[in-house]
Structure formats: C-alpha cells, structure tokens
Motif scaffolding. Structure first.
Motif, PDB file in Angstrom:
ATOM      1  N   UNK A  18       0.833  -1.204   0.000  1.00  0.00           N
ATOM      2  CA  UNK A  18       0.000   0.000   0.000  1.00  0.00           C
ATOM      3  C   UNK A  18       0.870   1.258   0.000  1.00  0.00           C
ATOM      4  N   UNK A  19       2.010   1.194   0.745  1.00  0.00           N
ATOM      5  CA  UNK A  19       2.895   2.357   0.865  1.00  0.00           C
ATOM      6  C   UNK A  19       3.939   2.402  -0.236  1.00  0.00           C
ATOM      7  N   UNK A  20       3.867   1.455  -1.201  1.00  0.00           N
ATOM      8  CA  UNK A  20       4.821   1.398  -2.324  1.00  0.00           C
ATOM      9  C   UNK A  20       6.250   1.238  -1.821  1.00  0.00           C
ATOM     10  N   UNK A  21       6.435   0.337  -0.845  1.00  0.00           N
ATOM     11  CA  UNK A  21       7.754   0.091  -0.280  1.00  0.00           C
ATOM     12  C   UNK A  21       8.191  -1.361  -0.467  1.00  0.00           C
ATOM     13  N   UNK A  22       7.524  -2.092  -1.352  1.00  0.00           N
ATOM     14  CA  UNK A  22       7.839  -3.508  -1.548  1.00  0.00           C
ATOM     15  C   UNK A  22       8.922  -3.690  -2.593  1.00  0.00           C
ATOM     16  N   UNK A  23       9.642  -4.816  -2.460  1.00  0.00           N
ATOM     17  CA  UNK A  23      10.579  -5.218  -3.500  1.00  0.00           C
ATOM     18  C   UNK A  23       9.796  -5.828  -4.659  1.00  0.00           C
TER      19      UNK A  23
END
Length: 266
Positions: A18-23
């Motif tokens: 959701x926070x666009x912090x994934x690899x």
C-alpha cells in the motif's frame, strides 16, 4: 488456507505494498494474493481507503490570497499569444523504430509478467502439496505409534492370550483376545469370522458372577486389533450371534465360541 492467509497478513507485505515500499518479489506476491484470495482483496481495499482518508486529513488548504495574486498576474499580462504554425513534417524513421521497439518491449514485459504469475501459482500449488504431504506423514506416524503401542502391549509379560475357536455353528470362527489385568486393557484380533446374514452380527459378552455384560459388536471388516472394554473380575468371555428383526435386537443366542479367564489367584 487460513494459516497461509494469517502468515501473509502477519508478514506486513500488504502494508508495504500500500505504501509502495515492496521489492519486486514482494510486489508480485502481494498482487497474486490480492487476485487469488477475496479476503486479501477486501483488506487491500480497506487499507487503501484508510490511506486516502489520512491523506485528506493531513492536506493543507492553500491560502486564498495566493489564488487572487495569480489571477491578477494573468489579467496584467499583456503579451500577445503567438500562434504556432502546424508542422507538416513527416515523422522521422527513428521515431517509428523507437515506437516499434517500445511496443515489442512492452509485449515481452507482459509475457514475462504473465509467465511469472503462472510460476507463482505453480509454486503455491507445490507449497500446498508439501503441506498435504506433511499432514499425511503426521497421520502415518500416528498410525505407526498406535501399532508400536499395540505391539508393546502384546509383548508385555502381563498380557494373557486367549484363542476363541468356533463350535459347530461357526466352524471357521477364530479370534484371539489379549487381556492385561495389570494395565486393565483388553483387545481382540479378528482372524476369521464366518459370513452372517444381513440382519445378524457378532457380539462379545463377559460372563460375570451373576449375569452377562455386553462388550460390543465385532466388526468383521476391521482386520486389525479392536479394543474391548476391560471388565474387572470377569469369569469368561463369549462370542454370540445377535440379530435385528423388525427394529428389535436379539442377543440371547447360545455362544458360538467361549473361553474361561484365568483367576488372579491362579
């Protein structure tokens, strides 16, 4: 599946997505779970809605004087607008080539993404099979433990072995009873039982001092050790043929096999 979803929610991958912090791998995993499981999609929509609410709550409204200043500057600007002549030049060939390359790259990227999705689904299927295999192994281990426990009981020096042999009414009947008066356990091993009619059954009885006590019906199809209730001070055991007619159960037949139990004083 509930355990798998619980593990996914606990990992925090959905929150990071959701926070666009994934690899890249976490992003693919989150999208796969959102597309596959309705519970994950519902939680994703809920988190997204909460994020939008927080963004609106933290938004700062621009001061009104800024908008007035911009409008005044526009009105005061007297520079004429220069009309641009439309160009009729042909599109360079390298622009066309670049567009074609971009389309090919987009198509290849989509194919790779699609293949990656299929691979993730196959990997999930393998994980599910591993879980099922572990469950089967646990069940088999439990069966082995039960067999080992029975083997230990049968080889216990305190366990007495009694062989039932059928009389003229059941010549091929042969079963073996194992009774341990110390552990207070009793089991019966079905070796062979003659076929009975549809409404008939074999029932084990314990001969007490004054009456008979039923220990249960023998299942002929169960070709393994069957547990029997242990009866303290039983004088003997017998196998009788019972019948069910018109909803009435009759077990008062004469025994087709019987044994006398050893007394504790012997």
């Amino acid at each position: 599946m509930e355990k798998r979803l619980h593990t996914f929610f606990e990992s925090g991958v959905l929150d990071k997505y959701i926070l666009d912090e994934t690899s890249a791998s976490e992003c693919l995993k989150a999208e796969l779970y959102i597309d596959t499981y309705p519970e994950v999609k519902s939680e994703y929509l809920r988190l997204q809605s909460n994020l939008e609410i927080l963004a609106k709550a933290d938004a700062v409204e621009a001061p009104k004087f800024i908008l007035d200043a911009i409008l005044n500057n526009v009105e005061q600007d007297t520079n004429p607008v220069i009309q641009m002549n439309k160009s009729h030049r042909r599109t360079p060939w390298y622009s066309i080539a670049a567009s074609i390359v971009a389309l090919l790259f987009a198509g290849a990227s989509y194919m790779m993404y699609d293949q990656n999705q299929e691979l993730l689904i196959e990997n999930q299927a393998v994980v599910d099979e591993i879980f099922d295999l572990r469950s089967d192994i646990a069940i088999n281990n439990q069966k082995l433990d039960d067999l080992m426990l029975q083997f230990m009981k049968l080889n216990n020096p305190e366990t007495e072995k009694y062989v039932f042999r059928g009389n003229a009414r059941a010549k091929n009947l042969k079963t073996v009873a194992y009774i341990n008066t110390v552990d207070k356990t009793s089991m019966i091993d079905v070796v062979s039982l003659p076929q009975l009619g549809e409404d008939q059954f074999y029932e084990v009885w314990a001969q007490m001092e004054e009456d008979l006590v039923s220990l249960g019906i023998i299942d002929p199809s169960e070709r393994k050790m069957q547990a029997l209730p242990y009866m303290e001070n039983a004088l003997g055991l017998s196998i009788r043929i019972g019948s069910r007619k018109n909803g009435i159960t009759n077990s008062n037949e004469e025994p087709v096999a019987q044994i006398a139990l050893k007394s504790k004083n012997n």
